[in-house]
Design an enzyme around this catalytic site. Structure first.
Site, PDB file in Angstrom:
ATOM      1  N   ASP A  37      33.988  40.805  34.527  1.00  0.00           N
ATOM      2  CA  ASP A  37      33.476  42.174  34.256  1.00  0.00           C
ATOM      3  C   ASP A  37      34.422  43.114  35.198  1.00  0.00           C
ATOM      4  O   ASP A  37      34.243  42.611  36.738  1.00  0.00           O
ATOM      5  CB  ASP A  37      31.622  41.616  34.642  1.00  0.00           C
ATOM      6  CG  ASP A  37      30.728  43.277  33.532  1.00  0.00           C
ATOM      7  OD1 ASP A  37      31.798  43.812  32.829  1.00  0.00           O
ATOM      8  OD2 ASP A  37      29.790  43.336  34.117  1.00  0.00           O
ATOM      9  N   HIS A  54      41.615  46.244  30.692  1.00  0.00           N
ATOM     10  CA  HIS A  54      41.421  45.027  30.091  1.00  0.00           C
ATOM     11  C   HIS A  54      43.173  44.623  30.208  1.00  0.00           C
ATOM     12  O   HIS A  54      43.466  43.663  30.096  1.00  0.00           O
ATOM     13  CB  HIS A  54      41.370  44.985  28.427  1.00  0.00           C
ATOM     14  CG  HIS A  54      39.851  45.335  28.690  1.00  0.00           C
ATOM     15  ND1 HIS A  54      38.705  45.039  29.314  1.00  0.00           N
ATOM     16  CD2 HIS A  54      39.276  47.011  27.561  1.00  0.00           C
ATOM     17  CE1 HIS A  54      37.771  45.308  29.099  1.00  0.00           C
ATOM     18  NE2 HIS A  54      38.038  46.630  27.379  1.00  0.00           N
ATOM     19  N   LEU A 148      43.840  20.798  33.427  1.00  0.00           N
ATOM     20  CA  LEU A 148      42.940  22.099  33.471  1.00  0.00           C
ATOM     21  C   LEU A 148      42.554  22.602  32.023  1.00  0.00           C
ATOM     22  O   LEU A 148      43.517  22.188  30.761  1.00  0.00           O
ATOM     23  CB  LEU A 148      43.407  22.801  33.566  1.00  0.00           C
ATOM     24  CG  LEU A 148      42.952  24.214  34.112  1.00  0.00           C
ATOM     25  CD1 LEU A 148      41.352  23.756  34.826  1.00  0.00           C
ATOM     26  CD2 LEU A 148      43.518  25.331  34.794  1.00  0.00           C
TER      27      LEU A 148
HETATM   28  C1  IPE Z   1      29.968  40.519  29.539  1.00  0.00           C
HETATM   29  O1  IPE Z   1      29.740  41.640  30.290  1.00  0.00           O
HETATM   30  C2  IPE Z   1      30.634  40.455  28.740  1.00  0.00           C
HETATM   31  C3  IPE Z   1      31.893  39.149  28.892  1.00  0.00           C
HETATM   32  C4  IPE Z   1      32.466  39.528  30.206  1.00  0.00           C
HETATM   33  C5  IPE Z   1      32.292  38.983  27.903  1.00  0.00           C
HETATM   34  P1  IPE Z   1      29.232  43.066  29.496  1.00  0.00           P
HETATM   35  O2  IPE Z   1      30.182  43.796  30.156  1.00  0.00           O
HETATM   36  O3  IPE Z   1      29.872  42.863  27.868  1.00  0.00           O
HETATM   37  O4  IPE Z   1      27.593  42.757  29.853  1.00  0.00           O
HETATM   38  P2  IPE Z   1      27.039  43.884  29.940  1.00  0.00           P
HETATM   39  O5  IPE Z   1      27.037  44.357  28.340  1.00  0.00           O
HETATM   40  O6  IPE Z   1      26.883  45.069  31.554  1.00  0.00           O
HETATM   41  O7  IPE Z   1      25.429  43.329  30.283  1.00  0.00           O
HETATM   42  C1  IPE Z   2      34.906  43.044  31.153  1.00  0.00           C
HETATM   43  O1  IPE Z   2      35.387  44.031  31.715  1.00  0.00           O
HETATM   44  C2  IPE Z   2      35.528  42.665  30.202  1.00  0.00           C
HETATM   45  C3  IPE Z   2      34.265  42.596  28.638  1.00  0.00           C
HETATM   46  C4  IPE Z   2      33.345  42.977  28.335  1.00  0.00           C
HETATM   47  C5  IPE Z   2      35.048  42.208  27.286  1.00  0.00           C
HETATM   48  P1  IPE Z   2      34.135  45.666  31.227  1.00  0.00           P
HETATM   49  O2  IPE Z   2      34.677  46.229  29.436  1.00  0.00           O
HETATM   50  O3  IPE Z   2      33.006  45.219  30.760  1.00  0.00           O
HETATM   51  O4  IPE Z   2      34.332  46.578  32.005  1.00  0.00           O
HETATM   52  P2  IPE Z   2      32.634  47.674  32.789  1.00  0.00           P
HETATM   53  O5  IPE Z   2      31.844  46.366  33.207  1.00  0.00           O
HETATM   54  O6  IPE Z   2      32.891  48.573  31.265  1.00  0.00           O
HETATM   55  O7  IPE Z   2      33.327  48.492  33.849  1.00  0.00           O
HETATM   56 MG    MG Z   3      30.980  45.115  31.412  1.00  0.00          MG
END
Ligand code: IPE
Ligand code: IPE
Ligand code: MG
Length: 260
Positions: A37, A54, A148
């Protein structure tokens, strides 16, 4: 077993150095799951579009996969896209859906050389055809690899997974293949998407969020959790080792009195 892995690894020339930073090989987590995240915030901090975060996050996947392989982790599950992430803008979703193809194409020779097997959990049928075929192809190519297991949670939602498992069990009961009395925790394990995998030993979530966001609700019942403020694109070997070392200090009691 670890030594064997290190000796046969051609690529893992830094593996001894990494290994030495871990005090106790014996309690190396077998299965590590990561909620990756913070990509969006990483990009925002740099005044870049979210998709740049990303893209950088994908480089981190590569780095962490190599380290996990080098130190002898057996299963690495990476939460890459949740069933709730469809709520994001179309352009971001499209970019996220293009990542498996980009990642798997460029990483495939190394995955093969490292003997890594690609797997996925999630609703594959709900993915765009390009994403689905990239994953299918990678799983097919690597299916005989014995190292792995790199398991992507893609279009994954734990509640949907549990609902589907319940429905499948009910069908078996209705058909007379299973009785109600026979249904126990093991039965549920067998009907989940993770039926062939052991439960995660260590769960890592980056970016300072302290929640599960619909990830492996059943499977994480006795997993050790480790949270860091580090954003996923900045997650590196040092942070990964810190998480593993923290895990090694934990006393897993499973409700009992072990290690007291
Ligand atoms: C969780 O992250 C999903 C992934 C890392 C793929 P999100 O960014 O979507 O989660 P919330 O919305 O903060 O709970
Ligand atoms: C995690 O990063 C990737 C996915 C959930 C796909 P985010 O896109 O949720 O990044 P933040 O939380 O907005 O910083
Ligand atoms: Mg996120």
């Amino acid at each position: 077993m670890l030594n064997k892995l290190f000796n046969k690894s051609k690529i893992g020339k830094h593996s001894m150095e990494v290994k030495e930073s871990l005090k106790n090989d014996e309690c190396l987590p077998y299965h590590i799951a990561i909620i990756m995240d913070g990509n969006g915030r990483w990009a925002k901090k740099r005044a870049m579009p979210r998709i740049a975060g990303h893209h950088e996050g994908m480089q981190t996947v590569r780095k962490i996969t190599r380290i996990a392989d080098d130190i002898g982790i057996k299963v690495l599950t990476l939460y890459a896209f949740s069933t709730e992430n469809w709520k994001r803008p179309k352009s971001e979703v499209e970019y996220l859906m293009s990542l498996p193809q980009m990642f798997l194409n460029s990483f495939m020779p190394e995955l093969m050389e490292r003997n890594i097997r690609v797997e996925m959990i999630g609703d594959k049928e709900g993915l765009p055809s390009n994403t689905k075929s990239a994953l299918n192809e990678a799983m097919e190519k690597t299916k005989n690899n014995t190292g792995l297991i790199l398991n992507f949670a893609m279009n994954y939602g734990s509640r949907a997974e549990i609902v589907n498992a319940m429905k499948d069990i009910m069908i078996e009961v209705n058909n007379g293949n299973l009785t109600l009395e026979e249904v126990d925790e093991k039965t549920i394990d067998q009907y989940l998407l993770t039926s062939k995998l052991p439960e995660p030993d260590l769960l890592i979530r980056t970016s300072g969020e302290v929640r599960l966001s619909n990830f492996m609700l059943w499977q994480l019942a006795y997993t050790e959790f480790w949270f860091t403020d580090v954003l996923w694109p900045d997650f590196d070997k040092e942070t990964f080792m810190e998480a593993i070392q923290a895990y090694q200090q934990r006393n897993r009691r499973y409700g009992g009195l072990k290690g007291e």
